[in-house]
Scaffold this active site. Structure first.
Site, mmCIF file in Angstrom:
data_model
loop_
_atom_site.group_PDB
_atom_site.id
_atom_site.type_symbol
_atom_site.label_atom_id
_atom_site.label_comp_id
_atom_site.label_asym_id
_atom_site.label_seq_id
_atom_site.Cartn_x
_atom_site.Cartn_y
_atom_site.Cartn_z
ATOM 1 N N HIS A 135 0.844 -1.209 0.000
ATOM 2 C CA HIS A 135 0.000 0.000 0.000
ATOM 3 C C HIS A 135 0.880 1.261 0.000
ATOM 4 O O HIS A 135 0.854 2.042 0.951
ATOM 5 C CB HIS A 135 -0.879 -0.068 1.252
ATOM 6 C CG HIS A 135 -2.053 0.848 1.278
ATOM 7 N ND1 HIS A 135 -1.947 2.217 1.226
ATOM 8 C CD2 HIS A 135 -3.388 0.603 1.350
ATOM 9 C CE1 HIS A 135 -3.152 2.761 1.290
ATOM 10 N NE2 HIS A 135 -4.036 1.806 1.349
ATOM 11 N N GLU A 195 -0.760 1.285 -5.494
ATOM 12 C CA GLU A 195 -0.508 0.072 -4.703
ATOM 13 C C GLU A 195 -0.492 -1.177 -5.591
ATOM 14 O O GLU A 195 -1.513 -1.525 -6.185
ATOM 15 C CB GLU A 195 -1.612 -0.056 -3.655
ATOM 16 C CG GLU A 195 -1.833 1.220 -2.851
ATOM 17 C CD GLU A 195 -3.193 1.294 -2.197
ATOM 18 O OE1 GLU A 195 -3.773 0.204 -1.911
ATOM 19 O OE2 GLU A 195 -3.701 2.401 -1.977
HETATM 20 O O1 TA6 Z 1 -6.047 1.623 -0.697
HETATM 21 C C1 TA6 Z 1 -7.212 2.349 -0.636
HETATM 22 C C2 TA6 Z 1 -7.945 2.038 0.665
HETATM 23 O O2 TA6 Z 1 -8.531 0.766 0.634
HETATM 24 C C3 TA6 Z 1 -8.967 3.156 0.873
HETATM 25 O O3 TA6 Z 1 -10.279 2.677 0.725
HETATM 26 C C4 TA6 Z 1 -8.648 3.653 2.292
HETATM 27 O O4 TA6 Z 1 -9.406 2.951 3.246
HETATM 28 C C5 TA6 Z 1 -7.163 3.343 2.382
HETATM 29 O O5 TA6 Z 1 -7.042 2.059 1.791
HETATM 30 C C6 TA6 Z 1 -6.563 3.468 3.757
HETATM 31 O O6 TA6 Z 1 -6.967 2.409 4.572
HETATM 32 P P1 TA6 Z 1 -6.402 2.378 6.094
HETATM 33 O O7 TA6 Z 1 -7.010 1.162 6.710
HETATM 34 O O8 TA6 Z 1 -4.900 2.304 6.007
HETATM 35 O O9 TA6 Z 1 -6.839 3.686 6.720
#
Ligand code: TA6
Length: 296
Positions: free
Chosen positions: A159, A263
């Site tokens: 991520h 990501e």
């Molecule tokens: O990668 C995108 C995502 O799935 C968004 O929907 C947002 O929730 C982000 O990840 C961040 O997630 P987190 O659990 O790290 O706050």
């Protein structure tokens, strides 16, 4: 080298001969810094990141495993990013055989707790390495070590939060014309338009069957991030924009202007391993002057 990072969390600092560096916290197996040989920070890390379990560190490269997203019984993005990993062959208190290398091998084995929420045994080895030109390379090897003969399935993402000077001056090349699931529209499937992505509002899209190479161009800095991936067919593009940014306690109100998540992921098709089988997912990041890269 090993050192104590924020809140006394153990972190490993990797250095490469020409001066680039990276830092990875044992908490989450989480890369929080990647600097080029001019000492410029290339990853975004929120000034409000909470280094406090069970909250994942906001920024850098969270590892999403055994699940990307928030469905079923697991926490959002699984539990690997909320666990303390070990340095392979270097049980604490960290002896010195990992010092002055440009890579470190971390390992995560499930705890009793984990096995309660995800009833499988696995070995997850993560190698974080700096290449000779300062490229950052992450290799994940996940093996099913179930003794009950049971296969398991998972989804996965690196991520990655890229640091950008101004999100409104950023373009992403390599995802045009592809299908994506829009997380802002009930994960409905759409087809992307025909030219590079630009950003003027919240975006949260899972692109499917993406190329092995994606370019993130920071116009102001004349810098292109080249993301190369292997074993990771999908790519998520996320920027929370102003409203969502304000709603996140561990994210500064204006910080959305200086980050973009692209990501490398395996989401649409879950990965299934039989006992003994191993999956490998590689991510390689480089940061090059834009003059070299645009359009290639
Ligand atoms: O990668 C995108 C995502 O799935 C968004 O929907 C947002 O929730 C982000 O990840 C961040 O997630 P987190 O659990 O790290 O706050």
């Amino acid at each position: 080298d090993f050192s104590k990072g924020i809140n006394g969390f153990d972190k490993v600092i990797l250095r490469e001969s020409r001066g680039s560096s990276a830092e990875v916290y044992l908490y989450g197996g989480h890369v929080t810094s990647w600097k080029n040989d001019h000492g410029e920070e290339l990853l975004f890390l929120s000034s409000k990141a909470a280094f406090k379990p069970p909250k994942a560190i906001r920024g850098g490269i969270p590892i999403c495993f055994p699940q990307f997203g928030s469905h079923g019984t697991l926490d959002q993005h699984g539990f690997a990013r909320n666990r303390i990993w070990a340095v392979e062959n270097d049980p604490p208190p960290f002896p010195t055989n990992t010092l002055n290398k440009a890579f470190v091998d971390l390992i995560l084995n499930p705890s009793e707790e984990d096995t309660k929420i995800w009833p499988h045994s696995f070995e997850f080895r993560l190698r974080v390495a700096l290449g000779p030109g300062g490229d950052l390379m992450l290799t994940s090897r996940i093996r099913n070590t179930n003794s009950d003969g049971k296969p398991f399935s998972f989804t996965f993402a690196y991520h990655t939060y890229f640091s950008v000077s101004d999100i409104s001056e950023v373009r992403v090349e390599g995802l045009e014309t592809l299908d994506y699931l829009d997380n802002l529209q009930n994960k409905e499937r759409f087809t992307e338009q025909g030219d590079a992505l630009t950003f003027e509002s919240e975006v949260d899209k899972i692109y499917l069957s993406t190329p092995t190479k994606i370019a993130i161009i920071d116009h102001e800095k004349k810098r292109t991030f080249v993301l190369r991936k292997d074993g990771l067919p999908d790519a998520v593009v996320w920027n929370p924009w102003d409203k969502k940014a304000k709603a996140m306690a561990d994210f500064g109100d204006d910080e959305y202007k200086h980050m973009l998540c692209v990501e490398a992921a395996a989401i649409e098709k879950t990965i299934t391993l039989k006992p003994g089988e191993e999956w490998k997912g590689r991510l390689e990041l480089s940061a090059v002057p834009s003059s070299y890269c645009s359009g290639q």
